[in-house]
Design an enzyme around this catalytic site. Structure first.
Site, PDB file in Angstrom:
ATOM      1  N   VAL A  27      21.638   2.835  20.963  1.00 11.79           N
ATOM      2  CA  VAL A  27      20.578   3.156  20.009  1.00 11.79           C
ATOM      3  C   VAL A  27      20.912   2.797  18.565  1.00 11.79           C
ATOM      4  O   VAL A  27      20.269   1.920  17.976  1.00 11.79           O
ATOM      5  CB  VAL A  27      20.181   4.650  20.076  1.00 11.79           C
ATOM      6  CG1 VAL A  27      19.035   4.947  19.117  1.00 11.79           C
ATOM      7  CG2 VAL A  27      19.750   5.023  21.498  1.00 11.79           C
ATOM      8  N   GLY A 177      19.240  11.513  15.614  1.00  5.67           N
ATOM      9  CA  GLY A 177      20.413  11.148  14.829  1.00  5.67           C
ATOM     10  C   GLY A 177      20.718   9.671  14.904  1.00  5.67           C
ATOM     11  O   GLY A 177      21.032   9.027  13.891  1.00  5.67           O
ATOM     12  N   ASP A 178      20.642   9.105  16.105  1.00  3.28           N
ATOM     13  CA  ASP A 178      20.859   7.669  16.269  1.00  3.28           C
ATOM     14  C   ASP A 178      19.832   6.866  15.473  1.00  3.28           C
ATOM     15  O   ASP A 178      20.165   5.874  14.818  1.00  3.28           O
ATOM     16  CB  ASP A 178      20.738   7.284  17.745  1.00  3.28           C
ATOM     17  CG  ASP A 178      21.970   7.665  18.555  1.00  3.28           C
ATOM     18  OD1 ASP A 178      23.078   7.295  18.139  1.00  3.28           O
ATOM     19  OD2 ASP A 178      21.819   8.319  19.587  1.00  3.28           O
ATOM     20  N   ALA A 179      18.562   7.277  15.564  1.00  2.00           N
ATOM     21  CA  ALA A 179      17.496   6.517  14.925  1.00  2.00           C
ATOM     22  C   ALA A 179      17.645   6.508  13.410  1.00  2.00           C
ATOM     23  O   ALA A 179      17.506   5.456  12.763  1.00  2.00           O
ATOM     24  CB  ALA A 179      16.138   7.102  15.317  1.00  2.00           C
ATOM     25  N   GLY A 182      20.466   4.244  12.472  1.00  2.00           N
ATOM     26  CA  GLY A 182      20.061   2.843  12.514  1.00  2.00           C
ATOM     27  C   GLY A 182      19.254   2.453  11.294  1.00  2.00           C
ATOM     28  O   GLY A 182      19.446   1.366  10.720  1.00  2.00           O
TER      29      GLY A 182
END
Length: 406
Positions: A27, A177-179, A182
């Site tokens: 991700v 959190g990943d988004a 990124g």
């Protein structure tokens, strides 16, 4: 309808001509690359032969084809490369030399052993921008530990703030959190590229980003409130933890829809009071409005419960009360504002035919980004990238294929 025109097609946009290689899976890192690809960058997504990126096997499928990766891998080139083999690592170095931007999400020890750490990247390509995403950051004592976005969310303070006071802390229902990591990673890359384009002494850049840091940065007040007041903000349901509004909550209508209502200005709160039949004089000042929060909340809950969602929204609009139904994916697909904004587009996919997905966001008027392909098949671009872009000879590529490196 946006159509794919073939393997050699590419995107147009603000970043047309930018070269990116990502040694990153799932991700956070791939989303950073995806945002760059949406704006026209040439992004090469490096995957292990055979299995490919783990994201290819995640989420719902249709006819055996994973749907998530159709979006997550869009506008990218897929190449296969076995970095466990020395010959694969030599090809990786050629990709690093080719690129303007390198994105990695491997642990620090693996990066060093594979020659994808900052020192190695900088030696091969002194002008490269390296975006390194990890669980705990390259400079912490936990640099070699694995990390996932949900752990980052928990460490950021956001999960502690999310939920109701008498209930457990909760995560959001997507890779939050990943988004955000990124998104911040893509922003950081552009900041570094701006300096590269304006500083004749630019000597590359290393962006070191831990998964907990972007959300931590966005909750602007939590550190200073704790530092200066000694308090620890906690869960407050739909209210804002440190700046509660007089009206902010979700309410269930008679036809079982949920509606969000928010009013924080003096006038907007008085509009709610008037709609409910309350005496506006009881809500004339901020102090009165704050003291009357429970009365407004209870009144709205009962008022909405007696009406359909459509009737509620019509009345709210007439009364100048800001509100919205809580949208599902089905609501989004049918909403006229999404359509008017062009936020959902139809793209031709080699496996599924026409599919709908988010358009390129944000919208640029002069040179907008495009979606020219959905997520590619594993290794679909080996020939293009290795032969044409890197200039590998026929013998080199044959040998790599013979030994399962690509």
């Amino acid at each position: 309808m946006v159509s794919i025109t073939g393997q050699d097609a590419g995107g147009q946009g603000q970043l047309h001509g930018l070269k990116v290689v990502e040694f990153a899976h799932v991700v956070a890192g791939p989303l950073a690359g995806s945002l760059l690809a949406d704006q026209g960058a040439d992004v090469v997504h490096v995957e292990p032969p055979g299995a490919g990126d783990a994201a290819r096997a995640m989420g719902p499928t249709k006819d055996g084809h994973p749907l998530w990766f159709k979006v997550a891998g869009r506008n990218k080139r897929s190449v296969t490369l076995d970095l466990h083999q020395e010959s694969g690592r030599r090809v990786a170095q050629r990709l690093v030399a080719w690129a303007d931007v390198v994105i990695v999400t491997l642990r620090a020890g693996r990066l060093r052993s594979w020659g994808l750490d900052w020192e190695s990247v900088h030696r091969v390509n002194p002008k490269a921008v390296l975006l390194q995403i990890s669980g705990f950051g390259a400079t912490s004592s936990r640099a070699d530990e694995p990390g996932f976005g949900k752990v980052g969310e928990a460490r950021s303070g956001v999960v502690h703030l999310t939920g109701f006071p008498d209930a457990p802390p909760v995560h959001t229902g997507f890779s939050h959190g990943d988004a955000v990591t990124g998104l911040m990673g893509a922003y950081a890359v552009l900041a570094a590229l701006h300096r590269r384009d304006h500083d004749p002494d630019f000597d590359g850049e290393w962006i070191d980003l831990a998964l907990f840091e972007p959300l931590f940065r966005l909750v602007e007040w939590q550190v200073i409130v704790h530092d200066q007041l000694g308090t620890v903000p906690g869960r407050s349901g739909n209210q804002l933890a440190v700046a509660p509004a007089a009206v902010i909550n979700t309410y269930r209508s008679s036809d079982d829809e949920w509606i969000t209502v928010t009013s924080a200005t003096l006038r907007s709160v008085r509009n709610v009071a008037k709609l409910l039949g309350f005496d506006e004089a009881d809500f004339a000042t901020p102090q009165q409005q704050f003291a009357g929060r429970a009365r407004l909340d209870d009144g709205l809950r009962a008022w909405v419960a007696e009406r359909t969602a459509a009737a509620c929204l019509e009345a709210f609009s007439q009364a100048e009360v800001v509100a919205s139904r809580v949208f599902s994916a089905a609501d989004i697909a049918e909403d006229p504002v999404y359509a008017e904004r062009g936020d959902i587009v139809t793209v031709d996919d080699a496996d599924l035919g026409p599919v709908r997905m988010q358009s390129v966001i944000p919208h640029f008027r002069q040179r907008p980004g495009t979606i020219w392909r959905t997520g590619p098949a594993l290794g679909q671009d080996n020939d293009l990238v290795y032969r044409e872009w890197l200039g590998l000879s026929e013998d080199e590529l044959t040998d790599l294929e013979k030994h399962g490196v690509v």
